[in-house]
Every structure is written in C-alpha cells, then in structure tokens.
Design a protein around this motif. Structure first.
Motif, short mmCIF file in Angstrom:
data_model
loop_
_atom_site.label_atom_id
_atom_site.label_comp_id
_atom_site.label_asym_id
_atom_site.label_seq_id
_atom_site.Cartn_x
_atom_site.Cartn_y
_atom_site.Cartn_z
N LEU A 5 14.36 -18.98 -32.00
CA LEU A 5 13.85 -17.92 -32.87
C LEU A 5 13.70 -16.60 -32.13
CD1 LEU A 5 11.22 -20.05 -34.83
CD2 LEU A 5 13.43 -19.21 -35.68
N TYR A 6 13.18 -16.65 -30.89
CA TYR A 6 13.04 -15.42 -30.10
C TYR A 6 14.43 -14.90 -29.70
CZ TYR A 6 7.94 -15.15 -29.60
OH TYR A 6 6.60 -14.98 -29.83
N ASP A 7 15.36 -15.81 -29.39
CA ASP A 7 16.73 -15.37 -29.08
C ASP A 7 17.31 -14.59 -30.25
OD1 ASP A 7 16.62 -16.58 -26.60
OD2 ASP A 7 17.96 -18.24 -27.12
N ASP A 8 17.06 -15.08 -31.47
CA ASP A 8 17.56 -14.39 -32.66
C ASP A 8 17.03 -12.96 -32.72
OD1 ASP A 8 18.89 -16.70 -33.41
OD2 ASP A 8 17.47 -17.24 -34.99
N CYS A 9 15.78 -12.77 -32.28
CA CYS A 9 15.19 -11.43 -32.28
C CYS A 9 15.80 -10.53 -31.20
CB CYS A 9 13.67 -11.52 -32.09
SG CYS A 9 12.83 -12.21 -33.53
N MET A 10 16.43 -11.12 -30.20
CA MET A 10 17.08 -10.34 -29.14
C MET A 10 18.56 -10.10 -29.46
SD MET A 10 14.80 -9.72 -26.89
CE MET A 10 13.09 -10.19 -26.93
N LEU A 20 21.30 -10.51 -24.44
CA LEU A 20 20.37 -11.27 -23.61
C LEU A 20 19.64 -12.31 -24.45
CD1 LEU A 20 18.73 -8.45 -21.46
CD2 LEU A 20 20.54 -10.02 -20.78
N LYS A 21 19.22 -13.35 -23.78
CA LYS A 21 18.39 -14.38 -24.40
C LYS A 21 16.93 -14.04 -24.14
CE LYS A 21 21.64 -17.90 -24.90
NZ LYS A 21 21.96 -17.94 -26.31
N GLY A 22 16.06 -14.66 -24.90
CA GLY A 22 14.63 -14.46 -24.72
C GLY A 22 14.17 -14.80 -23.32
N THR A 23 14.76 -15.86 -22.74
CA THR A 23 14.38 -16.25 -21.37
C THR A 23 14.76 -15.17 -20.36
OG1 THR A 23 16.45 -17.49 -21.23
CG2 THR A 23 14.46 -18.75 -21.75
N GLN A 24 15.90 -14.52 -20.59
CA GLN A 24 16.32 -13.45 -19.69
C GLN A 24 15.42 -12.23 -19.85
OE1 GLN A 24 20.39 -13.52 -21.17
NE2 GLN A 24 21.10 -14.10 -19.11
N PHE A 25 15.03 -11.94 -21.09
CA PHE A 25 14.08 -10.85 -21.31
C PHE A 25 12.76 -11.16 -20.61
CE2 PHE A 25 10.40 -9.33 -23.70
CZ PHE A 25 10.53 -7.96 -23.50
N ALA A 26 12.30 -12.40 -20.70
CA ALA A 26 11.04 -12.79 -20.04
C ALA A 26 11.16 -12.60 -18.53
CB ALA A 26 10.70 -14.25 -20.36
N LEU A 27 12.30 -12.94 -17.96
CA LEU A 27 12.50 -12.76 -16.52
C LEU A 27 12.51 -11.28 -16.16
CD1 LEU A 27 12.91 -14.14 -13.82
CD2 LEU A 27 15.34 -14.32 -14.34
N LEU A 28 13.20 -10.45 -16.94
CA LEU A 28 13.18 -9.00 -16.70
C LEU A 28 11.76 -8.47 -16.80
CD1 LEU A 28 16.29 -7.70 -18.72
CD2 LEU A 28 16.14 -8.17 -16.27
N PRO A 72 23.66 -14.15 -13.79
CA PRO A 72 24.28 -13.25 -14.78
C PRO A 72 23.56 -11.90 -14.90
CG PRO A 72 23.24 -15.12 -15.88
CD PRO A 72 23.17 -15.38 -14.41
N LEU A 73 22.26 -11.88 -14.64
CA LEU A 73 21.51 -10.62 -14.70
C LEU A 73 21.92 -9.69 -13.56
CD1 LEU A 73 17.99 -11.99 -15.69
CD2 LEU A 73 19.65 -10.84 -17.17
N ILE A 74 22.23 -10.28 -12.41
CA ILE A 74 22.72 -9.50 -11.27
C ILE A 74 24.15 -9.03 -11.56
CG2 ILE A 74 23.38 -9.63 -8.84
CD1 ILE A 74 20.99 -11.66 -8.53
N ARG A 75 24.97 -9.96 -12.00
CA ARG A 75 26.38 -9.65 -12.31
C ARG A 75 26.51 -8.52 -13.32
NH1 ARG A 75 28.24 -14.12 -15.61
NH2 ARG A 75 27.35 -12.81 -17.22
N ASP A 76 25.62 -8.54 -14.33
CA ASP A 76 25.73 -7.56 -15.41
C ASP A 76 24.93 -6.28 -15.15
OD1 ASP A 76 27.39 -9.38 -16.66
OD2 ASP A 76 25.82 -10.16 -17.98
N PHE A 114 19.34 0.49 -15.26
CA PHE A 114 19.83 -0.13 -16.49
C PHE A 114 18.93 -1.28 -16.91
CE2 PHE A 114 22.88 -3.34 -18.35
CZ PHE A 114 23.01 -2.72 -19.58
N GLY A 115 18.47 -2.08 -15.96
CA GLY A 115 17.58 -3.20 -16.25
C GLY A 115 16.24 -2.73 -16.80
N LYS A 116 15.68 -1.67 -16.20
CA LYS A 116 14.41 -1.12 -16.68
C LYS A 116 14.55 -0.59 -18.11
CE LYS A 116 12.70 0.33 -12.18
NZ LYS A 116 12.43 1.46 -11.29
N LYS A 117 15.64 0.14 -18.36
CA LYS A 117 15.86 0.69 -19.69
C LYS A 117 16.03 -0.42 -20.72
CE LYS A 117 18.80 3.80 -22.44
NZ LYS A 117 18.24 3.24 -23.62
N THR A 118 16.81 -1.43 -20.37
CA THR A 118 17.04 -2.55 -21.29
C THR A 118 15.75 -3.28 -21.58
OG1 THR A 118 19.32 -2.79 -20.48
CG2 THR A 118 18.36 -4.67 -21.63
N GLN A 119 14.97 -3.55 -20.55
CA GLN A 119 13.69 -4.25 -20.73
C GLN A 119 12.78 -3.44 -21.64
OE1 GLN A 119 10.36 -3.57 -19.42
NE2 GLN A 119 9.58 -5.52 -20.18
#
Length: 155
Positions: free
Chosen positions: A28-33, A38-46, A77-81, A103-108
């Motif tokens: 459900l959170y992935d759908d919101c992203m 990015l997936k919700g887990t990746q957003f949480a890590l950022l 993948p977060l480093i790669r991208d 880019f990571g700060k802006k995306t987060q």
C-alpha cells in the motif's frame, strides 16, 4: 476488520501475523510512492539517512534492524541511481558512511508528501490513537531490549 478464523496461522503466530501485515502495508505504501521509481522501504532508508546525517553503515543497519549484508543489498540500487553515496569516515577510513546526494535529498523531500498521504490514510482507516499505539508496540518489538529478552527466555 478482517475476518477471524481459528484455523488461520496468523491468528496463532505473531511472526506470521506481523510479516503478513508488513507485506500488505508495504504494498500500500509502495503504491503511494508510485511514479517515483522507489519503494516505500527505499524511501524509509533515505529518510533514516536524512535524519541521522551521515550514519556509519553499522549504525544505519542497526537502526533499520538489518544485517550489514542486507543493508548493502538495499543500498546498491540507491547508490547506482545516484541517491546515496558512501564516504569514508573522517577519523577512521575503514568505516564507511552513507550520505544522501543532492539528488537524494531532493527526492526524499519531494516524497515526503507521498509518505504523509500514506500515513494519513493509515491513520484514517486504523484510527489515529491505535496508529500511535501500534507504532509504540512495534518499536518495542524491534528494539534490542526485546530481542535480548526474547532470546534469554527462549529454549
């Protein structure tokens, strides 16, 4: 409310019930992203990196309740991208730290609105007070103190 049946494994096993709920919430959170790539887990890590500055990988893994290998797999993948970069610690070059790129700060920051939407949906459906209570309970379950007590009391 979900139908309760006595023969469902998740009605008897806390681990299965939590994992099942986590998979559903993750979807459900992935759908919101959606649209961000990015997936919700990746957003949480950022977000964890953003809130702690430049955490050492060991510190980041502990905060995310992951081992270093799983963290490395998730970071790759977060480093790669171009969202995250690894930098040596200023005092101990053997220690690697995770840092958000521009880019990571802006995306987060941009995805905070998506997360807030997901969180408000959860609070609306589950109830704000119950949401706070479940987060407190799950924070305890994911704490080192819980793990220590669980292992000590085990066989």
């Amino acid at each position: 409310m979900a139908e309760k049946t006595d023969d469902s494994i998740w009605m008897h096993c806390s681990n299965t019930a939590i994992r099942r709920a986590a998979r559903q919430l993750g979807q459900l959170y992935d759908d919101c992203m959606e649209g961000s790539g990015l997936k919700g887990t990746q957003f949480a890590l950022l977000s964890q990196i953003a809130s702690t500055g430049e955490p050492a990988l060991k510190q980041l893994a502990e905060a995310m309740v992951m081992d270093l290998s799983a963290l490395g797999h998730t970071l790759k993948p977060l480093i790669r991208d171009g969202y995250v970069e690894l930098v040596p610690d200023a005092d101990d070059r053997r220690v690697k730290r995770a840092r958000l790129t521009v880019f990571g700060k802006k995306t987060q920051q941009d995805l905070l609105a998506n997360w807030r939407d997901a969180q408000s949906r959860f609070d609306r459906v589950f109830g704000k007070k119950r949401s706070e209570e479940i987060r407190e309970a799950l924070a305890f379950v994911s704490s080192p103190e819980f793990a220590k007590a669980f292992r000590k009391d085990g066989p």
